[in-house]
Design a protein around this motif. Structure first.
Motif, mmCIF file in Angstrom:
data_model
loop_
_atom_site.group_PDB
_atom_site.id
_atom_site.type_symbol
_atom_site.label_atom_id
_atom_site.label_comp_id
_atom_site.label_asym_id
_atom_site.label_seq_id
_atom_site.Cartn_x
_atom_site.Cartn_y
_atom_site.Cartn_z
ATOM 1 N N ILE A 1 38.360 46.254 57.034
ATOM 2 C CA ILE A 1 37.736 45.463 55.782
ATOM 3 C C ILE A 1 37.591 46.343 54.658
ATOM 4 C CG2 ILE A 1 36.214 43.897 55.019
ATOM 5 C CD1 ILE A 1 35.998 42.817 57.935
ATOM 6 N N ALA A 2 37.164 47.419 54.889
ATOM 7 C CA ALA A 2 36.740 48.377 53.930
ATOM 8 C C ALA A 2 37.941 48.819 53.099
ATOM 9 C CB ALA A 2 35.901 49.595 54.455
ATOM 10 N N ALA A 3 38.970 49.253 53.888
ATOM 11 C CA ALA A 3 40.229 49.684 53.354
ATOM 12 C C ALA A 3 40.876 48.628 52.412
ATOM 13 C CB ALA A 3 41.343 50.176 54.481
ATOM 14 N N VAL A 4 40.782 47.429 52.760
ATOM 15 C CA VAL A 4 41.402 45.927 52.241
ATOM 16 C C VAL A 4 40.450 45.936 50.848
ATOM 17 C CG1 VAL A 4 41.811 43.628 52.133
ATOM 18 C CG2 VAL A 4 42.451 44.908 54.099
ATOM 19 N N SER A 5 39.213 46.071 51.119
ATOM 20 C CA SER A 5 38.249 45.833 49.873
ATOM 21 C C SER A 5 38.313 46.952 48.831
ATOM 22 C CB SER A 5 36.760 45.849 50.364
ATOM 23 O OG SER A 5 35.932 45.712 49.582
ATOM 24 N N ILE A 6 38.635 48.053 49.103
ATOM 25 C CA ILE A 6 39.017 49.222 48.325
ATOM 26 C C ILE A 6 40.218 49.026 47.499
ATOM 27 C CG2 ILE A 6 39.578 51.627 47.990
ATOM 28 C CD1 ILE A 6 37.635 52.079 50.599
ATOM 29 N N GLY A 7 41.132 48.154 47.979
ATOM 30 C CA GLY A 7 42.360 47.935 47.282
ATOM 31 C C GLY A 7 42.216 46.769 46.547
ATOM 32 N N VAL A 8 41.366 45.869 47.005
ATOM 33 C CA VAL A 8 41.203 44.559 46.182
ATOM 34 C C VAL A 8 40.235 44.276 45.265
ATOM 35 C CG1 VAL A 8 40.844 41.953 46.729
ATOM 36 C CG2 VAL A 8 42.242 43.182 48.265
ATOM 37 N N ILE A 9 39.086 45.114 45.330
ATOM 38 C CA ILE A 9 38.128 44.805 44.473
ATOM 39 C C ILE A 9 38.477 45.331 42.989
ATOM 40 C CG2 ILE A 9 35.664 45.729 43.566
ATOM 41 C CD1 ILE A 9 34.848 45.133 46.519
ATOM 42 N N PRO A 10 39.122 46.721 42.706
ATOM 43 C CA PRO A 10 39.644 47.185 41.510
ATOM 44 C C PRO A 10 40.589 46.112 40.904
ATOM 45 C CG PRO A 10 39.636 48.911 43.069
ATOM 46 C CD PRO A 10 39.374 47.729 44.038
ATOM 47 N N VAL B 1 32.415 54.952 47.652
ATOM 48 C CA VAL B 1 31.245 55.713 47.717
ATOM 49 C C VAL B 1 30.144 54.588 48.280
ATOM 50 C CG1 VAL B 1 29.179 56.761 46.325
ATOM 51 C CG2 VAL B 1 31.633 57.562 45.873
ATOM 52 N N ILE B 2 30.358 53.322 47.525
ATOM 53 C CA ILE B 2 29.497 52.398 48.365
ATOM 54 C C ILE B 2 29.581 52.149 49.645
ATOM 55 C CG2 ILE B 2 28.746 50.174 48.104
ATOM 56 C CD1 ILE B 2 29.622 50.028 45.070
ATOM 57 N N TYR B 3 30.778 52.337 50.450
ATOM 58 C CA TYR B 3 30.992 51.858 51.497
ATOM 59 C C TYR B 3 30.468 53.090 52.434
ATOM 60 C CZ TYR B 3 33.290 47.470 50.451
ATOM 61 O OH TYR B 3 33.612 46.275 50.058
ATOM 62 N N ILE B 4 30.549 54.197 51.841
ATOM 63 C CA ILE B 4 30.044 55.694 52.546
ATOM 64 C C ILE B 4 28.720 55.594 52.864
ATOM 65 C CG2 ILE B 4 29.821 57.947 52.612
ATOM 66 C CD1 ILE B 4 32.571 58.005 51.213
ATOM 67 N N PHE B 5 27.854 54.820 51.956
ATOM 68 C CA PHE B 5 26.252 54.844 52.150
ATOM 69 C C PHE B 5 25.933 53.611 52.464
ATOM 70 C CE2 PHE B 5 27.017 58.193 48.848
ATOM 71 C CZ PHE B 5 25.888 59.275 49.443
ATOM 72 N N ALA B 6 26.617 52.676 52.713
ATOM 73 C CA ALA B 6 26.305 51.256 52.944
ATOM 74 C C ALA B 6 25.861 51.229 54.058
ATOM 75 C CB ALA B 6 27.472 50.110 52.533
#
Length: 714
Positions: free
Chosen positions: A427-436, A449-454
């Motif tokens: 989900i993080a991989a998809v999100s990193i591509g979708v949100i931008p 960075v957010i997903y690393i600390f989240a």
């Protein structure tokens, strides 16, 4: 949202719970203001060690259905219907004051009533294949709360709507054009699907540690479990039916009262909602009772201290500070500015409330983080002295029959670790591509960075919530606003990037604590962790579609939504946007002396909290809460008066018959809230169809009325 799983509490972002909540027993309700939840955990922790009081002994001999059997079609049909109902209510509250009371009592009662009635009908017809169990009831409660929770954590009244050009036009920023994104259904649904599930996977591997090994109390989850368990005893079922009848009566009354009021609102400032209860001069300063069933009900659910704190804040701001600041017109700010201009008195209203919210949030962030670290160290030391064999087999050291039964069932349906890791990474991989793609200002490495600390922050929030019942989701969201906004910079869309980052972070840490609350509820009702997780996922998915559609209905039906004088001003949207502006552009745009007053109120919030935590508990309950005080700074006192009327009704009722007040107060309040809230659906449809109310009921002074009569006379 404050409660809830996601909304077990009283949400007032005025919190994401303002969101902060006071959590109490189910009979007295919970509250979220700005998503920070404040509670003492009473009525919530632990199980009875006395076998004579064992809950599970009451259910001994009843077969616990498998996790697949707990996930019934009827459960999700009921969850969908109740999810739509509660989403309308939460959305209306989001867009009016941002104060959202706990609706989990309503969800639990209505879910029990609908499925129990269906089961009885099917049983009489000989078609009943599976009886209604407390495990299925838990699945419904979890799914409904997860669905309606998206209406709050989705930011429709805060960060998400704060991105719009409507709110940007009221702000003080200098690069508004590149920092706006108007609502559209496709991108909102896509964004919510991208950010709403990560929190569920981030803490999934910790469920055994949190619930069994550390025995965290999670007072809201525990209280919900007690409620559901009681429904499925003979005495509890009888009381639940009476409570449902009470809820239904006042639902009908509130709905019909909203319908009646609609006929008199044919113009600006018309109707019972503008009744000058204390005179026209007080009305000009927003001191009046507006006959709102919603906020009378909210006042009955929220603890007395919350309602009094809101009223104190209203008197301090609209009774003292704003009249004094208005007297400085032409000195502190330009004399030709309207009251809604942020360069004028409106700027003081918005930024001073922000200062109090940030002061209170910072104090409680440090406090809960300290308690979390302290509690974690104590738990670690305790685990160090327990033999390894006992640590690996918690059921061997359980101290009651309930613990033994619950631990065995909780560990039976384990969820493999790989599900959590694969789910989070995918989900993080998809999100990193979708949100931008949705927000070009939000670079992919910001999201990474957010997903690393989240996960670390999600753990802290879930652990702290288990100890104190306080969720600091909105505080983590505000940290993301300032961190990512400053990183992006003023000229590169930092304001919009900060708001988007707030949404990403807030959804992760909020759903993490909500899921752990659900696991605690499931543990105490013998609901499988697998059914709890699946129910949460399905409820979240439904919310990602239902909430945007409901918001879109409001957005299209009421053209002035988001404006200061609208029926739906969405006050938190402007507050969140200006937080982002402050983080990116600094304090240069504030009116004269506004920054000095902000420093004073920021420090004052911290001092008040320090005093509350240092004095004896018997005195602390009389000291107002800064977060609650900040809510009316921008909106005015009218809803505070409504809430205090609700408190007064409950107080008098409690003096006359405390047992009935405790049992039927929450259903009565829920009926008032649900009836008035669901009236927003037909009123929205009427507005979309162009049907206008036929009458305008307005109140004028005698002199103004004489001039009007003279003007109209032939």
């Amino acid at each position: 949202m404050v409660t809830h799983n996601a909304e077990r509490g009283f949400h007032g972002d005025s919190h994401e719970n303002a969101t902060f909540a006071v959590e109490e027993t189910p009979s007295s309700g919970t509250m979220t203001i700005e998503n920070e939840r404040y509670g003492d955990g009473e009525g919530g922790g632990g199980d009875s060690d006395d076998k004579s009081l064992s809950v599970e002994m009451l259910f001994k001999g009843k077969v616990v259905p498998s996790w697949r059997e707990q996930l019934t079609i009827r459960a999700f049909v009921v969850s969908f219907v109740l999810g739509v109902l509660l989403t309308f209510i939460v959305m209306k509250l989001n867009l009016t004051t941002g104060i959202i009371p706990s609706l989990n009592v309503s969800a639990g009662l209505l879910g029990f009533f609908f499925v129990k009635s269906w089961a009885k009908f099917m049983e009489k017809s000989g078609m009943l294949k599976q009886p209604f169990t407390r495990q299925e009831n838990t699945v419904i409660q979890t799914c409904v709360v997860a669905t309606s929770g998206i209406a709050f954590s989705g930011g429709f009244g805060s960060y998400l709507f704060g991105m719009s050009s409507i709110v940007a036009g009221q702000s003080t920023e200098s690069h508004a054009a590149q920092n706006t994104k108007d609502p559209r259904l496709p991108w909102i649904i896509g964004f919510l699907f991208a950010v709403s599930f990560l929190g569920l996977f981030s803490v999934l591997p910790l469920r055994k540690i949190m619930v069994i090994d550390y025995k965290l109390t999670y007072p809201s989850g525990t209280a919900t479990a007690h409620l559901i368990n009681s429904f499925h005893t003979p005495q509890g079922a009888k009381l639940a039916k009476q409570q449902v009848r009470t809820l239904g009566k006042f639902f009908s009354f509130s709905f019909l009262w909203g319908f009646f009021q609609w006929f008199f609102t044919g113009g600006d400032g018309c109707g019972f909602a503008n009744f000058p209860t204390f005179g026209l001069e007080a009305y000009e300063n927003r001191f009046y009772f507006d006959f709102s069933g919603t906020f009378v009900g909210v006042g009955m659910i929220c603890p007395y201290l919350i309602n009094v704190s809101v009223l104190v804040g209203a008197i301090l701001s609209w009774g003292l500070m704003w009249p004094l600041i208005k007297n400085r017109k032409g000195d502190w700010y330009a004399a030709d500015l309207s009251d809604s201009n942020l360069k004028g008195v409106q700027g003081y209203r918005v930024f001073l409330s922000i200062a109090m919210i940030l002061g209170d949030g910072l104090y409680n962030f440090v406090k809960v983080l300290g308690l979390t670290i302290q509690g974690f160290i104590k738990q670690y030391k305790k685990m160090e002295v327990i033999p390894v064999t006992e640590r690996d087999s918690p059921e061997k050291v359980s101290n009651s029959y309930d613990d033994e039964v619950r631990t065995k069932l909780f560990l039976k349906d384990g969820i493999p670790l790989w599900v959590s890791f694969v789910g989070y990474v995918a989900i993080a991989a998809v999100s990193i591509g979708v949100i931008p793609k949705i927000f070009h200002q939000m670079k992919w490495y910001y999201v990474l960075v957010i997903y690393i600390f989240a996960p670390v922050l999600a753990f802290c929030n879930a652990y702290g919530c288990g100890l104190t019942d306080w969720s600091l989701a909105s505080t983590y969201g505000k940290l993301a606003i300032f961190a990512i906004g400053a990183w992006a910079g003023e000229s590169h869309g930092g304001v919009l990037a900060g708001l988007a980052a707030c949404g990403v972070m807030m959804n992760i840490v909020s759903t993490a604590s909500d899921l752990m609350q659900d696991f605690k509820t499931g543990y105490m009702t013998l609901a499988s962790p697998r059914s709890m997780f699946v129910s949460q996922v399905i409820g979240t998915a439904m919310g990602c579609i239902i909430s945007p559609c409901v918001f879109w209905l409001f957005y299209k039906a009421f053209v002035d939504i988001g404006s200061p004088h609208s029926d739906y001003p969405a006050p938190n949207a402007l507050v969140y946007r200006n937080m982002s502006v402050l983080g990116v552009e600094g304090f240069g745009s504030l009116p004269h002396h506004c920054l000095t007053l902000c420093y004073i109120l920021f420090a004052g919030s911290i001092v008040i909290n320090l005093i509350r935590d240092t004095v004896a508990k018997k005195w602390a309950k009389y000291i107002p809460l800064p977060m609650a005080m900040a809510i009316p700074f921008y909106l005015g006192p009218y809803f505070a008066i409504d809430m205090c009327v609700g408190s007064l009704i409950l107080f008098i009722w409690g003096k006359l018959d405390k047992a009935k007040a405790d049992a039927f107060g929450p259903p009565l309040a829920s009926g008032l809230i649900c009836g008035d809230g669901i009236w927003s659906l037909p009123s929205s449809i009427l507005a979309l169809a162009g049907v206008q109310p036929p009458i305008c009921m307005k109140f004028l002074s005698r002199g103004t009325n004489a001039r009007v009569d003279k003007f109209l006379s032939p």
